[in-house]
Design a protein around this motif. Structure first.
Motif, PDB file in Angstrom:
ATOM      1  N   PRO A  16      18.304 -73.701  99.692  1.00 47.26           N
ATOM      2  CA  PRO A  16      17.733 -72.940  98.568  1.00 47.26           C
ATOM      3  C   PRO A  16      17.523 -73.771  97.310  1.00 47.26           C
ATOM      4  O   PRO A  16      16.555 -73.541  96.571  1.00 47.26           O
ATOM      5  CB  PRO A  16      18.773 -71.835  98.337  1.00 47.26           C
ATOM      6  CG  PRO A  16      19.461 -71.683  99.652  1.00 47.26           C
ATOM      7  CD  PRO A  16      19.510 -73.052 100.250  1.00 47.26           C
ATOM      8  N   HIS A  17      18.409 -74.740  97.037  1.00 51.53           N
ATOM      9  CA  HIS A  17      18.239 -75.550  95.829  1.00 51.53           C
ATOM     10  C   HIS A  17      16.999 -76.438  95.927  1.00 51.53           C
ATOM     11  O   HIS A  17      16.333 -76.708  94.918  1.00 51.53           O
ATOM     12  CB  HIS A  17      19.488 -76.404  95.578  1.00 51.53           C
ATOM     13  CG  HIS A  17      19.747 -77.441  96.633  1.00 51.53           C
ATOM     14  ND1 HIS A  17      20.166 -77.127  97.905  1.00 51.53           N
ATOM     15  CD2 HIS A  17      19.633 -78.807  96.603  1.00 51.53           C
ATOM     16  CE1 HIS A  17      20.319 -78.236  98.613  1.00 51.53           C
ATOM     17  NE2 HIS A  17      19.991 -79.256  97.850  1.00 51.53           N
ATOM     18  N   VAL A  18      16.663 -76.866  97.147  1.00 49.80           N
ATOM     19  CA  VAL A  18      15.462 -77.670  97.341  1.00 49.80           C
ATOM     20  C   VAL A  18      14.211 -76.786  97.226  1.00 49.80           C
ATOM     21  O   VAL A  18      13.186 -77.214  96.692  1.00 49.80           O
ATOM     22  CB  VAL A  18      15.505 -78.384  98.706  1.00 49.80           C
ATOM     23  CG1 VAL A  18      14.248 -79.223  98.920  1.00 49.80           C
ATOM     24  CG2 VAL A  18      16.740 -79.276  98.790  1.00 49.80           C
ATOM     25  N   VAL A  19      14.314 -75.554  97.700  1.00 53.68           N
ATOM     26  CA  VAL A  19      13.211 -74.608  97.542  1.00 53.68           C
ATOM     27  C   VAL A  19      12.916 -74.401  96.057  1.00 53.68           C
ATOM     28  O   VAL A  19      11.749 -74.405  95.630  1.00 53.68           O
ATOM     29  CB  VAL A  19      13.533 -73.266  98.214  1.00 53.68           C
ATOM     30  CG1 VAL A  19      12.454 -72.237  97.904  1.00 53.68           C
ATOM     31  CG2 VAL A  19      13.669 -73.443  99.730  1.00 53.68           C
ATOM     32  N   ALA A  20      13.962 -74.242  95.261  1.00 49.08           N
ATOM     33  CA  ALA A  20      13.773 -74.044  93.820  1.00 49.08           C
ATOM     34  C   ALA A  20      13.063 -75.238  93.196  1.00 49.08           C
ATOM     35  O   ALA A  20      12.161 -75.071  92.354  1.00 49.08           O
ATOM     36  CB  ALA A  20      15.126 -73.811  93.152  1.00 49.08           C
TER      37      ALA A  20
END
Length: 270
Positions: A16-20
């Motif tokens: 999720p942090h990479v998606v952000a």
């Protein structure tokens, strides 16, 4: 979505942090991947994290590459994602028949994009491209296709690439984007590959790292010379109807004018 998306940035759904970060990277479309980028034991987590993130509208269009339609995870992916306000489209991997597209289309109102990744898919390219009004684009998945065909040299994919481009245009779909360039460090090779893809008829490219985005965009935007030539053609068409020859010897007819107008429309992205 911009009418001429050129960059499609893939990002693993279980990070999720990479998606952000991807949402702020400048891509025209962010593609959250629940398929190849996610290990089997993390499929459920990736699906849940993606559904949580996309439960509200996003700053850029977000597509989700769900798992293969005939696999064990696809039904749960579609059930979790079909009605989320943050999802702009679904990318369907390993599509090999128009039936697979139609089956998914009845379960979601979202635009669909089919990835053709096998010899059988290439044989069925036009039928897949015209399978359902919800299908908005087709493209190649070249890693799987290479394995299926036993291709070693890049030239071995020239015919499948052209086949998919022709099938898309024959079905009234936009020109496909190129498949990803796997080496994220060799930007010169990426630029050369994009130039080759543009010459074949692709429009834009999938990426797996933000540093690839500006290279892809530069490669697919018209050059200053191309813009100048297009402007000359459009001006000539505005003053004289029908086919004509320009002072520099170029022949201009309706098809040339249409191409010039597409060039100028694409140039307005700058």
């Amino acid at each position: 979505m911009t009418p001429f998306p050129l960059t499609w940035l893939y990002v693993p759904g279980d990070r999720p942090h990479v998606v952000a970060k991807a949402l702020a990277a400048g891509a025209d479309v962010v593609v959250v991947d629940l398929e190849d980028a996610v290990d089997p034991d993390r499929k459920e987590y990736a699906r849940a994290a993606t559904a949580e993130r996309l439960g509200e509208p996003q700053p850029v269009p977000v597509h989700v590459r769900v798992n293969a339609p005939d696999g064990p995870w696809a039904a749960a992916d579609l059930a979790a994602l079909a009605a989320l306000p943050g999802v702009s489209g679904l990318r369907l991997p390993k599509v090999a028949s128009p039936h697979q597209v139609r089956e998914v289309a009845v379960s979601t109102p979202l635009p669909l994009y089919a990835l053709l990744e096998s010899a059988l898919a290439i044989e069925h390219a036009y039928a897949i491209a015209g399978a359902h009004p919800s299908l908005r684009g087709i493209s190649l998945g070249e890693a799987d296709l290479r394995a299926d065909l036993g291709v070693r040299a890049d030239a071995g994919l020239d015919w499948p690439r052209s086949r998919v481009i022709v099938a898309a245009r024959a079905a009234g779909l936009p020109p496909p984007p190129q498949s990803v360039h796997p080496d994220i460090r060799d930007l010169d090779a990426l630029a050369a590959s994009c130039a080759r893809g543009r010459a074949l008829g692709f429009l834009g490219r999938a990426a797996i790292h933000p540093r690839q985005l500006p290279v892809i965009e530069r490669a697919y935007l018209p050059t200053a010379a191309e813009i100048e030539q297009a402007e000359t053609v459009v001006k000539a068409a505005a003053t004289t109807e029908g086919a004509q020859a320009l002072p520099d010897g170029r022949f201009v007819d309706a098809a040339v004018v249409a191409a010039a107008r597409r060039t100028l429309a694409l140039a307005r992205r700058r």
